[in-house]
Design an enzyme around this catalytic site. Sequence first.
Site, PDB file in Angstrom:
ATOM      1  N   GLU A 123       0.834  -1.218   0.000  1.00  0.00           N
ATOM      2  CA  GLU A 123       0.000   0.000   0.000  1.00  0.00           C
ATOM      3  C   GLU A 123       0.868   1.267   0.000  1.00  0.00           C
ATOM      4  O   GLU A 123       1.875   1.323   0.699  1.00  0.00           O
ATOM      5  CB  GLU A 123      -0.879  -0.023   1.254  1.00  0.00           C
ATOM      6  CG  GLU A 123      -1.896   1.113   1.320  1.00  0.00           C
ATOM      7  CD  GLU A 123      -2.673   1.108   2.644  1.00  0.00           C
ATOM      8  OE1 GLU A 123      -2.209   0.474   3.611  1.00  0.00           O
ATOM      9  OE2 GLU A 123      -3.742   1.735   2.687  1.00  0.00           O
ATOM     10  N   LYS A 198      -9.500   2.706  -2.201  1.00  0.00           N
ATOM     11  CA  LYS A 198      -9.744   2.048  -0.917  1.00  0.00           C
ATOM     12  C   LYS A 198     -11.194   2.258  -0.495  1.00  0.00           C
ATOM     13  O   LYS A 198     -11.656   3.395  -0.387  1.00  0.00           O
ATOM     14  CB  LYS A 198      -8.787   2.656   0.105  1.00  0.00           C
ATOM     15  CG  LYS A 198      -8.680   1.944   1.428  1.00  0.00           C
ATOM     16  CD  LYS A 198      -7.476   2.500   2.203  1.00  0.00           C
ATOM     17  CE  LYS A 198      -7.271   1.823   3.524  1.00  0.00           C
ATOM     18  NZ  LYS A 198      -5.927   2.143   4.089  1.00  0.00           N
ATOM     19  N   CYS A 235      -5.849  -2.599   1.942  1.00  0.00           N
ATOM     20  CA  CYS A 235      -5.567  -2.592   3.393  1.00  0.00           C
ATOM     21  C   CYS A 235      -6.775  -2.883   4.291  1.00  0.00           C
ATOM     22  O   CYS A 235      -7.200  -4.008   4.410  1.00  0.00           O
ATOM     23  CB  CYS A 235      -4.903  -1.275   3.777  1.00  0.00           C
ATOM     24  SG  CYS A 235      -4.094  -1.395   5.409  1.00  0.00           S
TER      25      CYS A 235
END
Lengths: 393, 393
Positions: A123, A198, A235
């Site tokens: 990430e 994300k 994530c």
Amino acid sequence: MADKVKEVESLESILESNLPPDALARVWTILYGTTYPPCGLTIPPATVDLASASSIQVKTHKFSAASEQLRPPRIVRVGLFQNKLPLPTTTPVAEQRAALHKLAEKAVTIAAQAGVNVFCFQETWTMPFAFCTRERLPWVECAEPAEDGPTTRFLQQLAQRYNMVIINPILERDGGDVLWNTAVVISNSGQVLGKTRKNHIPRVGDFNESTYYMESTLGHPVFDTAFGRIGINICYGRHHPLNWAMFGFNNAEIVFNPSATVGALSEPLWGVEARNAAIANSYFACAINRVGTESFPNEFTSGDGKPAHKDFGHFYGSSYVAGPDGSRSAGLSRISDGLLVAELDLNLCRQVRDKWGFRMTQRLPMYGELFTKASKPDYKPQIIGEREKPRED
Amino acid sequence: MADKVKEVESLESILESNLPPDALARVWTILYGTTYPPCGLTIPPATVDLASASSIQVKTHKFSAASEQLRPPRIVRVGLFQNKLPLPTTTPVAEQRAALHKLAEKAVTIAAQAGVNVFCFQETWTMPFAFCTRERLPWVECAEPAEDGPTTRFLQQLAQRYNMVIINPILERDGGDVLWNTAVVISNSGQVLGKTRKNHIPRVGDFNESTYYMESTLGHPVFDTAFGRIGINICYGRHHPLNWAMFGFNNAEIVFNPSATVGALSEPLWGVEARNAAIANSYFACAINRVGTESFPNEFTSGDGKPAHKDFGHFYGSSYVAGPDGSRSAGLSRISDGLLVAELDLNLCRQVRDKWGFRMTQRLPMYGELFTKASKPDYKPQIIGEREKPRED
């Protein structure tokens, strides 16, 4: 802070160096769902040397599928790269990025020699994970345009040179000066295939990311590449099973989870979540974590009653690939840069779907309806009690 | 078949007997999210003796929460009981059930002495897991009414005697002669609080359960008992994260997963799925599995190309409790009857919700809508490709 404890190399290294062969084999089968030693790949000696000279640990793993009459095997090699920051966070951001690009070129080259078709970084790999600081400058200077930024342009060359799909997770600055946590997918032709962002943003401990960017509005795109249909769950999205599920419903065969997470917070969860997603959705899940401890110039607090400090703990690496059949690879090191090369037969996804039948039995219309109801402010949970009593919490 | 391989006692026993203390502590923390040895409970010596005389292994585990200013701790002890069949499957069904009742009375008595408030048996605990056979008689004779059957009546007495909530997973025959895989919840007052049924029915390998019963139409009820809000996710439902999620949306604090599953099929998944549910939904998950190998009078096939046989492998026990914080207890034995007594502070659920924020960040309205769309026959997956190409599978 974190380095006061000596960090161990890996769970697997402790098991391998202490257990007698029979015991190791039993433990491995229960924990990892394969025989021991697990099936690996042959890497050219020159590649091993190059990796070694670059201090990049290389591990391999092979997932096989049964042979079928009508479909040939669909063999894909994925490369998961985890790394420390090569330079201190106090170095000018342009130098930090240049050093990371240099390391990346080595890693991609090693991966190419090992036959990797789809490569993924950790990430926001072009910068420190500086969101703990809540500072803007200089960290927001690490943000780049997704489609035409320096890192995407740099990786487009590598993608074309090596005929490799490259997933490029960065801090994105869009044309309206909004920041996003983004993964750009670069096709093996060198073209930008698209991007995803994300979906779930943490507000936990030092992960002050909601200070910097918001939740994606791009959905759960799956990229139909020359080497399979891939999704990217960035994530904190790994904690959300509904998020993993949508990548499945969009027909992903491999879902990458580029991450940055520290030991004290999440390590016992790490081996559970991506792997559960692989099982529940009958696809491959590739979990990638940073390595090392990142120290920042100015101290910050963590909302935990403890004194201000300059780092927020050890990123424990341990990147791994989990298969739809419940098996998984060993993890990479907890302390050093590493490249995990895993060979997947994508036919395994459908074979597992046919065997376990999770899709057939999932009752999706019911859950669509129930979740819609449960999301309404006036939802009345289905609770059966023998009496009315005050709620204790 | 399965007993040709000598079954090991447990993963934990291998680690504990082979790893030096430092290594064991590191491995335990990474795998189980607690220090080693984990915090246990003190059981009265007479209880230990009784368990030992009954060949019931007793293990304990304690989950703690931070102390709060406005809420006192909400301490509950759960008991998970796993057992082998005490008599051969060829014994008349009435005798088999009587022997199981006798064993159950011992287990509940031991649990009561250990302070257990909520007790749960394994799936369809009053009978062999005979669904592999596809035979009707005599196995359907093991079915009972949920509200007024002999086993519920028997357990109502124990529940009242010991002020204990008892979860009674049975094969149910309803008034219309429909069979169900059901769990009856008996309140600590001895009343039947209600029942729930298996939401997802497997069609995998020897688990021919769709031959016998259908999916529940009762939803995802949560039972508000004197000792917390509990849900029951029966067996194969543990593979379905959406199912686990609904128990969370209905405010469960503890979800039991009474199961029956064998090693060759599912053991690497066992430690992942219920635990992932505990993490994702910030509640306690209690996974219970059968033990031992059950041999049947008539041979049957397993749809795997292998010869007909009379058993379908080893039920590997390994029952455990997982906490919302990602930690978990050790598992019970893989080979013997066992009772796991775990003390939970239910305040931990909300504390973890406040820390990790999975509910706050879950975007449930979006998933309700997306899943509803994805469940339609005309759903177009969100796929991004650089070109039109034929689907390879």
